[in-house]
Scaffold this motif. Structure first.
Motif, PDB file in Angstrom:
ATOM      1  N   LYS A  82       0.834  -1.198   0.000  1.00  0.00           N
ATOM      2  CA  LYS A  82       0.000   0.000   0.000  1.00  0.00           C
ATOM      3  C   LYS A  82       0.870   1.250   0.000  1.00  0.00           C
ATOM      4  O   LYS A  82       0.619   2.184  -0.768  1.00  0.00           O
ATOM      5  CB  LYS A  82      -0.908  -0.019   1.238  1.00  0.00           C
ATOM      6  N   PHE A  96       2.522   1.789  -3.310  1.00  0.00           N
ATOM      7  CA  PHE A  96       1.558   2.354  -4.255  1.00  0.00           C
ATOM      8  C   PHE A  96       1.378   3.857  -4.010  1.00  0.00           C
ATOM      9  O   PHE A  96       1.424   4.661  -4.936  1.00  0.00           O
ATOM     10  CB  PHE A  96       0.210   1.624  -4.118  1.00  0.00           C
ATOM     11  N   ILE A  97       1.211   4.235  -2.741  1.00  0.00           N
ATOM     12  CA  ILE A  97       0.977   5.645  -2.419  1.00  0.00           C
ATOM     13  C   ILE A  97       2.155   6.506  -2.851  1.00  0.00           C
ATOM     14  O   ILE A  97       1.986   7.521  -3.513  1.00  0.00           O
ATOM     15  CB  ILE A  97       0.708   5.810  -0.894  1.00  0.00           C
ATOM     16  N   TYR A  98       3.394   6.037  -2.511  1.00  0.00           N
ATOM     17  CA  TYR A  98       4.561   6.859  -2.855  1.00  0.00           C
ATOM     18  C   TYR A  98       4.772   6.928  -4.366  1.00  0.00           C
ATOM     19  O   TYR A  98       5.161   7.963  -4.897  1.00  0.00           O
ATOM     20  CB  TYR A  98       5.811   6.341  -2.135  1.00  0.00           C
ATOM     21  N   PHE A 153       2.441   6.737  -6.653  1.00  0.00           N
ATOM     22  CA  PHE A 153       1.381   7.588  -7.165  1.00  0.00           C
ATOM     23  C   PHE A 153       1.710   9.068  -6.946  1.00  0.00           C
ATOM     24  O   PHE A 153       1.643   9.885  -7.872  1.00  0.00           O
ATOM     25  CB  PHE A 153       0.076   7.198  -6.458  1.00  0.00           C
ATOM     26  N   LEU A 154       2.095   9.394  -5.710  1.00  0.00           N
ATOM     27  CA  LEU A 154       2.405  10.791  -5.394  1.00  0.00           C
ATOM     28  C   LEU A 154       3.643  11.278  -6.144  1.00  0.00           C
ATOM     29  O   LEU A 154       3.692  12.422  -6.604  1.00  0.00           O
ATOM     30  CB  LEU A 154       2.604  10.970  -3.887  1.00  0.00           C
ATOM     31  N   SER A 155       4.634  10.383  -6.304  1.00  0.00           N
ATOM     32  CA  SER A 155       5.832  10.792  -7.022  1.00  0.00           C
ATOM     33  C   SER A 155       5.513  11.081  -8.477  1.00  0.00           C
ATOM     34  O   SER A 155       5.995  12.055  -9.056  1.00  0.00           O
ATOM     35  CB  SER A 155       6.900   9.701  -6.952  1.00  0.00           C
ATOM     36  N   ALA A 180       2.656  12.055  -9.645  1.00  0.00           N
ATOM     37  CA  ALA A 180       1.926  13.319  -9.669  1.00  0.00           C
ATOM     38  C   ALA A 180       2.891  14.488  -9.549  1.00  0.00           C
ATOM     39  O   ALA A 180       2.773  15.491 -10.263  1.00  0.00           O
ATOM     40  CB  ALA A 180       0.897  13.350  -8.544  1.00  0.00           C
ATOM     41  N   ALA A 181       3.877  14.339  -8.668  1.00  0.00           N
ATOM     42  CA  ALA A 181       4.842  15.419  -8.476  1.00  0.00           C
ATOM     43  C   ALA A 181       5.673  15.634  -9.737  1.00  0.00           C
ATOM     44  O   ALA A 181       5.911  16.767 -10.155  1.00  0.00           O
ATOM     45  CB  ALA A 181       5.743  15.108  -7.281  1.00  0.00           C
ATOM     46  N   SER A 233       3.620  17.334 -12.314  1.00  0.00           N
ATOM     47  CA  SER A 233       3.407  18.738 -11.962  1.00  0.00           C
ATOM     48  C   SER A 233       4.650  19.576 -12.214  1.00  0.00           C
ATOM     49  O   SER A 233       4.576  20.704 -12.680  1.00  0.00           O
ATOM     50  CB  SER A 233       3.019  18.867 -10.489  1.00  0.00           C
ATOM     51  N   ILE A 234       5.811  19.007 -11.898  1.00  0.00           N
ATOM     52  CA  ILE A 234       7.037  19.796 -11.950  1.00  0.00           C
ATOM     53  C   ILE A 234       7.664  19.808 -13.339  1.00  0.00           C
ATOM     54  O   ILE A 234       8.289  20.796 -13.726  1.00  0.00           O
ATOM     55  CB  ILE A 234       8.054  19.264 -10.909  1.00  0.00           C
ATOM     56  N   PHE A 255      -5.568  13.163  -3.580  1.00  0.00           N
ATOM     57  CA  PHE A 255      -4.299  13.747  -3.134  1.00  0.00           C
ATOM     58  C   PHE A 255      -4.421  14.290  -1.710  1.00  0.00           C
ATOM     59  O   PHE A 255      -3.550  14.087  -0.883  1.00  0.00           O
ATOM     60  CB  PHE A 255      -3.876  14.911  -4.054  1.00  0.00           C
ATOM     61  N   LEU A 286      -4.393  11.555   0.887  1.00  0.00           N
ATOM     62  CA  LEU A 286      -3.053  10.981   1.047  1.00  0.00           C
ATOM     63  C   LEU A 286      -2.129  11.954   1.785  1.00  0.00           C
ATOM     64  O   LEU A 286      -1.379  11.563   2.666  1.00  0.00           O
ATOM     65  CB  LEU A 286      -2.450  10.647  -0.321  1.00  0.00           C
ATOM     66  N   PHE A 327       5.563  17.096  -1.591  1.00  0.00           N
ATOM     67  CA  PHE A 327       4.470  16.670  -2.473  1.00  0.00           C
ATOM     68  C   PHE A 327       3.408  17.772  -2.592  1.00  0.00           C
ATOM     69  O   PHE A 327       2.887  18.045  -3.667  1.00  0.00           O
ATOM     70  CB  PHE A 327       3.811  15.390  -1.955  1.00  0.00           C
ATOM     71  N   ALA A 350       4.716  20.599  -4.722  1.00  0.00           N
ATOM     72  CA  ALA A 350       4.855  20.165  -6.114  1.00  0.00           C
ATOM     73  C   ALA A 350       3.497  20.143  -6.810  1.00  0.00           C
ATOM     74  O   ALA A 350       3.343  20.643  -7.926  1.00  0.00           O
ATOM     75  CB  ALA A 350       5.500  18.779  -6.166  1.00  0.00           C
ATOM     76  N   ILE A 351       2.490  19.585  -6.128  1.00  0.00           N
ATOM     77  CA  ILE A 351       1.184  19.453  -6.770  1.00  0.00           C
ATOM     78  C   ILE A 351       0.495  20.811  -6.883  1.00  0.00           C
ATOM     79  O   ILE A 351      -0.267  21.057  -7.803  1.00  0.00           O
ATOM     80  CB  ILE A 351       0.314  18.412  -6.023  1.00  0.00           C
ATOM     81  N   LEU A 390       2.174  23.642  -7.342  1.00  0.00           N
ATOM     82  CA  LEU A 390       3.008  24.512  -8.180  1.00  0.00           C
ATOM     83  C   LEU A 390       2.337  25.016  -9.470  1.00  0.00           C
ATOM     84  O   LEU A 390       2.468  26.200  -9.797  1.00  0.00           O
ATOM     85  CB  LEU A 390       4.313  23.776  -8.508  1.00  0.00           C
ATOM     86  N   PRO A 391       1.627  24.160 -10.222  1.00  0.00           N
ATOM     87  CA  PRO A 391       1.036  24.645 -11.479  1.00  0.00           C
ATOM     88  C   PRO A 391       0.161  25.889 -11.314  1.00  0.00           C
ATOM     89  O   PRO A 391       0.010  26.655 -12.260  1.00  0.00           O
ATOM     90  CB  PRO A 391       0.195  23.453 -11.937  1.00  0.00           C
ATOM     91  N   TRP A 446      -4.123  19.615 -15.100  1.00  0.00           N
ATOM     92  CA  TRP A 446      -2.774  19.891 -14.570  1.00  0.00           C
ATOM     93  C   TRP A 446      -2.765  21.208 -13.799  1.00  0.00           C
ATOM     94  O   TRP A 446      -2.215  21.311 -12.707  1.00  0.00           O
ATOM     95  CB  TRP A 446      -1.785  19.965 -15.739  1.00  0.00           C
TER      96      TRP A 446
END
Lengths: 275, 315
Positions: A5, A8-10, A12-14, A16-17, A20-21, B113, B116, B128, B131-132, B134-135, B190
């Motif tokens: 679990k 999966f969470i890390y 998923f978040l990575s 997303a990050a 985003s970046i 998100f 979490l 995190f 980062a999320i 930031l957009p 995004w």
């Protein structure tokens, strides 16, 4: 199971990050590369930064555009803060049935789509162009006026005023302050955080506004930053390094404002949500 | 209150002071009732002039037709014209697609998100979150131009997909009616997911942790906790964000103009862009443009009522 679990969470978040970046990284790397390298998908910083900046300032009128945007954003923000906080304070501290009704009617304006009032506004400013050119079509004043008072910020200030200790108003009156005096001498200094949050949102909105300036501004020397970038972006032979440099410069002020005042921003948003 | 009665009640005070006090009181109460209006009056006038009055004007315009300033009343002609106007129908369809796919997708992602990131045991939480979010610091025009380049035919997304063997030849995303819409939906998601996430994170901090503790003891799994505690607790803020997102997406303009400019053909044109084109790109037809704009007004009102109803029922 527990390990799975958290993997999966890390993941998923990575992901997303990264998503985003990535556009930011690409943007920052691209300003150091030649246009050809950018199209070839180069993701390593190059040595072309100074050339890109030189070309940008030599070929694109970015300085006037920055000035226009700054003038508009600063005046809009000051007007917004003053008018919206006065109104939010009035509606909450001097509460009455009549004012509550007016407040609810004002809130309805938040639902008015800008596209629906754009044409009448354009005609309205067109009709005063001859008598008051500084407020007519193609003037910075016309960009500022319709955006300076919005129900959103009145609502925002009213919500935050609910947390303002009302005893202070009474104390101010006993000390002999006038009603306006209470507002300027007691309310304003106490509500610094709310003002900061509203200032960030208002500045960002104004700095990034596109549709209304596009409608009302016509001459190239009046162009704001979003209009300039939109123009660059639609050119047929784009110099990617140069365009990216313009975008980075345009994004810097809002990014800086945001990062310097991040705490105020979140606090202000929470204040408006809690109700 | 007359001076006589005051004198009777407070004989021990000097006359001059007494007189001053009472007058100040009387005026003060009256003044204080009215002074409240002074605080709000400028905003009320400004919003009336720049929002409500143009709304009325647009309504009147929607029954007029003509080029530029030469307008005359034509009854319901403009409204009838809507139904036979393929560009309008394309704009309405596209906007509905953006709305129906993008808003739910974004809200679910943002909720996910925020749940979490609300876990205090999570590592790199601050990273995190920033980062999320930031957009949100980018301007709509700036990120639109960036997305246009990212998804261009020689853009980095195509090269990535080619290099990793996901596709055998480049996809011209922005020239394909289907992919162009996908790019626009991805772009909006995004830009705005982090923004909505901040609202949920703020609201989650007000949720009492012991409720989750109790649920866990009762044997509720993570999904049950999410749907039976988190979602109901956050309902007011979910309603708020879905209404603002709906209004925002219904008016979408900047992204469309700067990523695809409505193309290919009219495959991505939005209602706002069509209104803009009718008013300022083609031969100006302010009357018909206002009719089209009232469609957005009607949609905003209907959708807001539905969302309020749905949120109300589940309570």
């Amino acid at each position: 199971m527990k390990n799975l679990k958290s993997i999966f969470i890390y993941t998923f978040l990575s992901l997303a990050a990264i998503v985003s970046i990535f556009p930011f990284l690409w943007m920052l790397v691209s300003i150091t590369n030649k246009s050809v390298d950018v199209t070839q998908g180069r993701l390593i910083p190059g040595t072309h930064l100074i050339e890109n900046m030189k070309t940008l300032f030599a070929t694109v009128d970015i300085v006037p555009a920055l000035m226009n945007s700054a003038i508009i954003a600063i005046i809009t923000t000051i007007l917004t803060l003053l008018l919206a906080s006065l109104a939010g304070y009035g509606f909450e501290i001097h509460r009455s049935k009549g004012k509550d009704i007016v407040f609810n009617i004002l809130l309805l304006s938040m639902m008015i789509p800008f596209a629906a009032i754009m044409v009448p506004l354009y005609r309205m400013f067109g009709s005063i162009s001859d008598t008051a050119p500084f407020l007519g079509i193609d003037s910075l004043g016309a960009v500022i006026l319709p955006t300076a008072t919005t129900a959103f910020f009145i609502f925002f200030f009213r919500q935050n005023t609910k947390m303002f200790p009302k005893d202070l108003v009474e104390a101010g009156r006993i000390d002999g302050l006038s009603e306006i005096g209470v507002f300027f001498r007691i309310y304003m200094p106490t509500m610094k955080t709310t003002y900061a949050a509203a200032a960030i949102i208002s500045f960002m909105n104004s700095w990034n506004n596109y549709l209304w300036p596009l409608v009302i501004l016509q001459s190239p020397e009046k162009r704001t930053i979003p209009l300039l970038i939109s123009n660059l972006g639609s050119s047929y032979a784009p110099d990617y390094g140069v365009i990216m440099s313009a975008i980075v410069i345009a994004t810097l002020p809002t990014a800086l404002v945001f990062f310097l005042m991040q705490k105020h921003f979140v606090a202000g948003m929470m204040g408006s949500v809690k109700g | 209150m007359s001076q006589q009665s005051t004198k009777k009640g407070e004989l021990d005070l000097p006359v001059s002071l007494r007189y001053k006090e009472t007058r100040r009181e009387k005026n003060g109460v009256f003044f204080r009732k009215k002074v409240g209006w002074l605080f709000v009056i400028i905003s009320v006038i400004a919003i009336t002039i720049f929002n409500f009055y143009p709304m009325v004007q647009a309504f009147l315009l929607s029954f007029q037709s003509g080029m530029g300033g030469n307008l005359e009343y034509v009854g319901f002609n403009n409204w009838q014209r809507l139904f036979g106007d393929p560009t309008f129908i394309a704009a309405l369809t596209n906007t509905s697609i953006y709305l129906l796919i993008q808003v739910p997708l974004m809200i679910v992602l943002a909720l996910f998100f925020s749940v979490l990131l609300n876990d205090p045991k999570l590592k790199f939480r601050g990273f995190f979150r920033i980062a999320i979010f930031l957009p949100c610091v980018t301007s709509l025009v700036a990120y639109s131009v960036i997305f246009k380049y990212l998804f261009g035919i020689d853009g980095i997304i195509n090269q990535f997909l080619l290099n990793f063997g996901f596709i055998s030849q480049t996809i011209n995303f922005l020239a394909d009616p289907f992919w162009a819409k996908v790019v626009i939906i991805l772009a909006i998601t995004w830009r705005w997911t982090g923004y909505n996430m901040i609202f949920y994170l703020a609201a989650l901090q007000n949720v009492d942790k012991s409720i989750y503790e109790a649920a866990r003891i009762d044997g509720a799994n993570a999904f049950q906790q999410f749907f039976q505690i988190t979602v109901p607790m956050l309902k007011p803020i979910i309603l708020f964000t879905s209404i603002t997102s709906t209004i925002g997406t219904l008016q979408i303009f900047d992204e469309i103009v700067n990523i695809t400019n409505g193309g290919p053909g009219n495959a991505t044109i939005s209602i706002s862009q069509y209104i803009y084109n009718l008013s300022f790109e083609y031969t100006p037809d302010f009357g018909y443009a206002s009719t089209v704009s009232y469609v957005i007004v009607i949609l905003v009102v209907i959708l807001s009522i539905i969302q309020f109803r749905v949120a109300g029922e589940k309570k």
